[in-house]
Design a protein around this motif. Structure first.
Motif, short mmCIF file in Angstrom:
data_model
loop_
_atom_site.label_atom_id
_atom_site.label_comp_id
_atom_site.label_asym_id
_atom_site.label_seq_id
_atom_site.Cartn_x
_atom_site.Cartn_y
_atom_site.Cartn_z
N CYS A 196 -11.63 26.32 30.15
CA CYS A 196 -10.80 27.34 30.79
C CYS A 196 -9.81 27.89 29.77
O CYS A 196 -9.46 27.24 28.80
N LYS A 197 -9.37 29.09 30.03
CA LYS A 197 -8.43 29.76 29.13
C LYS A 197 -7.12 28.95 29.03
O LYS A 197 -6.47 28.96 28.00
N ASP A 198 -6.78 28.22 30.10
CA ASP A 198 -5.53 27.46 30.12
C ASP A 198 -5.41 26.48 28.96
O ASP A 198 -4.34 26.26 28.43
N ILE A 199 -6.54 25.88 28.54
CA ILE A 199 -6.47 24.89 27.46
C ILE A 199 -5.99 25.54 26.17
O ILE A 199 -5.18 24.98 25.44
N TYR A 200 -6.43 26.74 25.90
CA TYR A 200 -6.02 27.42 24.68
C TYR A 200 -4.56 27.87 24.78
O TYR A 200 -3.81 27.75 23.82
N LEU A 248 -16.68 17.08 30.92
CA LEU A 248 -15.61 17.04 31.90
C LEU A 248 -15.86 18.12 32.94
O LEU A 248 -16.17 19.26 32.60
N HIS A 249 -15.71 17.75 34.20
CA HIS A 249 -15.87 18.68 35.32
C HIS A 249 -14.63 18.58 36.19
O HIS A 249 -14.25 17.49 36.63
N GLY A 250 -13.98 19.70 36.44
CA GLY A 250 -12.82 19.70 37.33
C GLY A 250 -11.54 20.02 36.59
O GLY A 250 -11.50 20.86 35.70
N SER A 251 -10.49 19.29 36.96
CA SER A 251 -9.15 19.56 36.46
C SER A 251 -8.65 18.42 35.59
O SER A 251 -8.81 17.25 35.92
N LEU A 252 -8.04 18.79 34.48
CA LEU A 252 -7.37 17.82 33.62
C LEU A 252 -5.87 18.12 33.73
O LEU A 252 -5.33 18.97 33.01
N THR A 253 -5.25 17.45 34.68
CA THR A 253 -3.85 17.71 35.01
C THR A 253 -3.09 16.39 35.12
O THR A 253 -3.67 15.32 34.95
N ILE A 260 -17.24 10.45 19.57
CA ILE A 260 -16.88 10.95 20.89
C ILE A 260 -16.86 12.47 20.84
O ILE A 260 -16.11 13.07 20.06
N THR A 261 -17.70 13.09 21.67
CA THR A 261 -17.72 14.54 21.82
C THR A 261 -17.43 14.84 23.28
O THR A 261 -18.10 14.33 24.17
N ILE A 262 -16.42 15.67 23.51
CA ILE A 262 -16.04 16.05 24.86
C ILE A 262 -16.35 17.53 25.04
O ILE A 262 -15.90 18.37 24.26
N ASN A 263 -17.12 17.84 26.08
CA ASN A 263 -17.47 19.21 26.41
C ASN A 263 -16.56 19.67 27.55
O ASN A 263 -16.53 19.05 28.62
N ILE A 264 -15.82 20.75 27.32
CA ILE A 264 -14.87 21.25 28.32
C ILE A 264 -15.35 22.51 29.04
O ILE A 264 -14.56 23.19 29.69
N ASP A 265 -16.64 22.81 28.94
CA ASP A 265 -17.16 24.01 29.59
C ASP A 265 -16.85 24.06 31.09
O ASP A 265 -16.65 25.14 31.64
N ASN A 266 -16.82 22.92 31.74
CA ASN A 266 -16.64 22.89 33.19
C ASN A 266 -15.25 22.45 33.63
O ASN A 266 -15.06 22.02 34.76
N VAL A 267 -14.28 22.56 32.72
CA VAL A 267 -12.89 22.30 33.09
C VAL A 267 -12.33 23.61 33.64
O VAL A 267 -12.35 24.64 32.97
N ASN A 268 -11.86 23.58 34.88
CA ASN A 268 -11.37 24.82 35.47
C ASN A 268 -9.86 24.98 35.39
O ASN A 268 -9.34 26.07 35.57
N ILE A 269 -9.14 23.88 35.13
CA ILE A 269 -7.69 23.99 34.93
C ILE A 269 -7.23 22.82 34.07
O ILE A 269 -7.74 21.72 34.18
N ILE A 270 -6.29 23.12 33.19
CA ILE A 270 -5.66 22.09 32.38
C ILE A 270 -4.19 22.45 32.24
O ILE A 270 -3.85 23.61 32.06
N ASP A 271 -3.34 21.45 32.39
CA ASP A 271 -1.91 21.70 32.23
C ASP A 271 -1.43 21.04 30.94
O ASP A 271 -2.22 20.48 30.18
#
Length: 92
Positions: A79-83, A14-19, A40-51
């Motif tokens: 991103c720290k937001d996911i946690y 995933l690249h970008g925002s998951l909002t 299914i394996t999802i890599n969130i290294d490049n997620v910069n924002i998640i709400d």
């Protein structure tokens, strides 16, 4: 910012925002993937924002994958937001 999903060696990056603005696309994409692949394996290294909506979308896709007897995992630091969002949704 938009959400881009790239597949590399069986891992979906995933690249970008998951909002709220991108979760419908995310859910539709992975509902299709659940019917197509077993793992299914999802890599969130490049997620910069998640709400909170993004966290709920991840949980929903995970639940649907597990109900279908598929393996599902989320990897990466993201991103720290996911946690923070996940902790607050679990605590509530």
């Amino acid at each position: 910012m938009a959400l881009q999903i790239l597949e590399e060696n069986g891992t979906f990056e995933l690249h970008g925002s998951l909002t709220t603005a991108t979760t419908k696309f995310f859910i539709m994409h992975f509902e299709h993937m659940i019917n197509t692949v077993k793992n299914i394996t999802i890599n969130i290294d490049n997620v910069n924002i998640i709400d909170a909506t993004g966290v709920e979308a991840l949980k929903m896709v995970m639940t649907n994958a597990l109900r279908s007897n598929h393996k599902f995992s989320v990897i990466g630091n993201g991103c720290k937001d996911i946690y923070d969002e996940y902790k607050s949704s679990v605590a509530a």
